[in-house]
Design a protein around this motif. Sequence first.
Motif, PDB file in Angstrom:
ATOM      1  N   SER A 150      -0.545   7.073   5.636  1.00 59.84           N
ATOM      2  CA  SER A 150      -1.099   8.214   6.358  1.00 59.84           C
ATOM      3  C   SER A 150      -0.703   9.556   5.750  1.00 59.84           C
ATOM      4  N   SER A 151       0.139   9.550   4.738  1.00 58.83           N
ATOM      5  CA  SER A 151       0.576  10.796   4.126  1.00 58.83           C
ATOM      6  C   SER A 151      -0.568  11.480   3.393  1.00 58.83           C
ATOM      7  N   ILE A 152      -0.584  12.817   3.440  1.00 57.06           N
ATOM      8  CA  ILE A 152      -1.607  13.598   2.746  1.00 57.06           C
ATOM      9  C   ILE A 152      -1.179  13.981   1.328  1.00 57.06           C
ATOM     10  N   LEU A 153       0.003  13.523   0.896  1.00 58.80           N
ATOM     11  CA  LEU A 153       0.569  13.988  -0.367  1.00 58.80           C
ATOM     12  C   LEU A 153       0.230  13.121  -1.571  1.00 58.80           C
ATOM     13  N   GLY A 154      -0.562  12.102  -1.392  1.00 59.23           N
ATOM     14  CA  GLY A 154      -0.979  11.278  -2.521  1.00 59.23           C
ATOM     15  C   GLY A 154       0.184  10.713  -3.312  1.00 59.23           C
ATOM     16  N   GLY A 155       0.153  10.907  -4.623  1.00 57.90           N
ATOM     17  CA  GLY A 155       1.188  10.364  -5.495  1.00 57.90           C
ATOM     18  C   GLY A 155       2.557  10.980  -5.308  1.00 57.90           C
ATOM     19  N   ASN A 156       2.641  12.097  -4.607  1.00 54.61           N
ATOM     20  CA  ASN A 156       3.926  12.734  -4.343  1.00 54.61           C
ATOM     21  C   ASN A 156       4.554  12.279  -3.032  1.00 54.61           C
ATOM     22  N   SER A 157       3.915  11.349  -2.357  1.00 56.21           N
ATOM     23  CA  SER A 157       4.371  10.908  -1.043  1.00 56.21           C
ATOM     24  C   SER A 157       5.488   9.877  -1.138  1.00 56.21           C
ATOM     25  N   VAL A 158       6.584  10.141  -0.447  1.00 59.82           N
ATOM     26  CA  VAL A 158       7.670   9.164  -0.386  1.00 59.82           C
ATOM     27  C   VAL A 158       7.299   7.998   0.520  1.00 59.82           C
ATOM     28  N   SER A 159       6.623   8.274   1.635  1.00 55.41           N
ATOM     29  CA  SER A 159       6.261   7.173   2.538  1.00 55.41           C
ATOM     30  C   SER A 159       5.310   6.196   1.848  1.00 55.41           C
ATOM     31  N   ARG A 160       4.415   6.702   0.998  1.00 54.68           N
ATOM     32  CA  ARG A 160       3.522   5.815   0.244  1.00 54.68           C
ATOM     33  C   ARG A 160       4.320   4.979  -0.764  1.00 54.68           C
ATOM     34  N   GLN A 161       5.293   5.602  -1.384  1.00 57.70           N
ATOM     35  CA  GLN A 161       6.159   4.874  -2.315  1.00 57.70           C
ATOM     36  C   GLN A 161       6.884   3.740  -1.588  1.00 57.70           C
ATOM     37  N   LEU A 162       7.367   4.043  -0.385  1.00 54.23           N
ATOM     38  CA  LEU A 162       8.121   3.046   0.368  1.00 54.23           C
ATOM     39  C   LEU A 162       7.234   1.912   0.867  1.00 54.23           C
ATOM     40  N   THR A 163       6.036   2.242   1.365  1.00 54.00           N
ATOM     41  CA  THR A 163       5.167   1.153   1.848  1.00 54.00           C
ATOM     42  C   THR A 163       4.774   0.234   0.702  1.00 54.00           C
ATOM     43  N   ALA A 164       4.537   0.803  -0.481  1.00 50.11           N
ATOM     44  CA  ALA A 164       4.194  -0.031  -1.637  1.00 50.11           C
ATOM     45  C   ALA A 164       5.342  -0.976  -1.973  1.00 50.11           C
ATOM     46  N   GLN A 165       6.567  -0.473  -1.892  1.00 50.57           N
ATOM     47  CA  GLN A 165       7.732  -1.317  -2.166  1.00 50.57           C
ATOM     48  C   GLN A 165       7.909  -2.384  -1.102  1.00 50.57           C
ATOM     49  N   ILE A 166       7.661  -2.031   0.156  1.00 48.16           N
ATOM     50  CA  ILE A 166       7.779  -2.997   1.244  1.00 48.16           C
ATOM     51  C   ILE A 166       6.766  -4.128   1.061  1.00 48.16           C
ATOM     52  N   VAL A 167       5.520  -3.760   0.775  1.00 51.18           N
ATOM     53  CA  VAL A 167       4.482  -4.768   0.608  1.00 51.18           C
ATOM     54  C   VAL A 167       4.792  -5.665  -0.594  1.00 51.18           C
ATOM     55  N   ALA A 168       5.257  -5.070  -1.687  1.00 47.94           N
ATOM     56  CA  ALA A 168       5.600  -5.868  -2.876  1.00 47.94           C
ATOM     57  C   ALA A 168       6.734  -6.828  -2.564  1.00 47.94           C
ATOM     58  N   SER A 169       7.742  -6.352  -1.828  1.00 49.02           N
ATOM     59  CA  SER A 169       8.869  -7.210  -1.470  1.00 49.02           C
ATOM     60  C   SER A 169       8.422  -8.336  -0.540  1.00 49.02           C
ATOM     61  N   TRP A 170       7.544  -8.007   0.386  1.00 49.35           N
ATOM     62  CA  TRP A 170       7.038  -9.043   1.298  1.00 49.35           C
ATOM     63  C   TRP A 170       6.247 -10.097   0.529  1.00 49.35           C
ATOM     64  N   ARG A 171       5.396  -9.650  -0.378  1.00 46.63           N
ATOM     65  CA  ARG A 171       4.569 -10.598  -1.124  1.00 46.63           C
ATOM     66  C   ARG A 171       5.394 -11.451  -2.067  1.00 46.63           C
ATOM     67  N   ALA A 172       6.537 -10.915  -2.508  1.00 41.70           N
ATOM     68  CA  ALA A 172       7.406 -11.721  -3.367  1.00 41.70           C
ATOM     69  C   ALA A 172       7.931 -12.933  -2.604  1.00 41.70           C
ATOM     70  N   SER A 173       8.144 -12.776  -1.301  1.00 41.64           N
ATOM     71  CA  SER A 173       8.614 -13.881  -0.464  1.00 41.64           C
ATOM     72  C   SER A 173       7.463 -14.684   0.118  1.00 41.64           C
ATOM     73  N   HIS A 174       6.289 -14.064   0.215  1.00 36.94           N
ATOM     74  CA  HIS A 174       5.116 -14.723   0.782  1.00 36.94           C
ATOM     75  C   HIS A 174       3.936 -14.521  -0.176  1.00 36.94           C
ATOM     76  N   PRO A 175       3.917 -15.205  -1.296  1.00 35.00           N
ATOM     77  CA  PRO A 175       2.900 -14.949  -2.328  1.00 35.00           C
ATOM     78  C   PRO A 175       1.470 -15.226  -1.894  1.00 35.00           C
ATOM     79  N   THR A 176       1.266 -15.996  -0.821  1.00 35.43           N
ATOM     80  CA  THR A 176      -0.099 -16.288  -0.378  1.00 35.43           C
ATOM     81  C   THR A 176      -0.581 -15.291   0.674  1.00 35.43           C
ATOM     82  N   THR A 177       0.225 -14.289   0.971  1.00 39.55           N
ATOM     83  CA  THR A 177      -0.154 -13.317   1.991  1.00 39.55           C
ATOM     84  C   THR A 177      -1.421 -12.564   1.585  1.00 39.55           C
ATOM     85  N   GLU A 178      -2.344 -12.441   2.506  1.00 34.94           N
ATOM     86  CA  GLU A 178      -3.564 -11.656   2.291  1.00 34.94           C
ATOM     87  C   GLU A 178      -3.286 -10.228   2.749  1.00 34.94           C
TER      88      GLU A 178
END
Length: 216
Positions: free
Chosen positions: A9-37
């Motif tokens: 939901s951040s308006i800061l695009g590539g400068n957004s910390v929350s976007r950086q964090l959600t990307a890391q969270i999703v990557a970490s989740w998928r590493a444990s659940h590789p079949t996640t859609e």
Amino acid sequence: MSKLLHIDSSILGGNSVSRQLTAQIVASWRASHPTTEVNYLDLAADTPSHLSADSLGFRAPAGATQSEVQQRENAISEALVSQFLAADVIVVGAPLYNFAIPSQLKAWIDRVAQAGRTFKYTEKGPVGLAGGKTVIVASARGGVYSTSAAASAMEHQESYLQTVFGFFGITDVRFVRAEGLGMGEAAKAAALSSAELEITAQTRTAANQPQAAVAA
């Protein structure tokens, strides 16, 4: 196969910390659940309109005639609530804007807060209908609000999201917090380092839960 809804939901695009964090969270989740859609929703790029008389169509009496605008708005609400209900895990990027969440994130919440879909009222009070999900919120803040009662009283970001997801019946709401981001480079680096450790802890804990705990 579980479903994960990734929301920014951040308006800061590539400068957004929350976007950086959600990307890391999703990557970490998928590493444990590789079949996640994974389904992705960028509320800054595709913001639902704020509630109006036209966008309250999903609350209209059965059989009521709707205008074309109301039908279109109702379709948006239906798509968003259906997407939310189908997800087992929801990852939400929520920066702190003026002591609260971004208005575009609030607009999304207003669309999914539907009586009979995500909650209902009974003679004993409200009951959530969207339980059994895991919500992980990436919270980004320029200042520090977690270290004193006075500062905590000023934030209506994490407290609001805890309340609204709880109202939907979701008891597993986790926060990955990076705060003090506007207080110098050293403070920002420390906040990001702490958040990265928290991501590992939160996704590992969620990953180790029985699947029934995160099933819709």
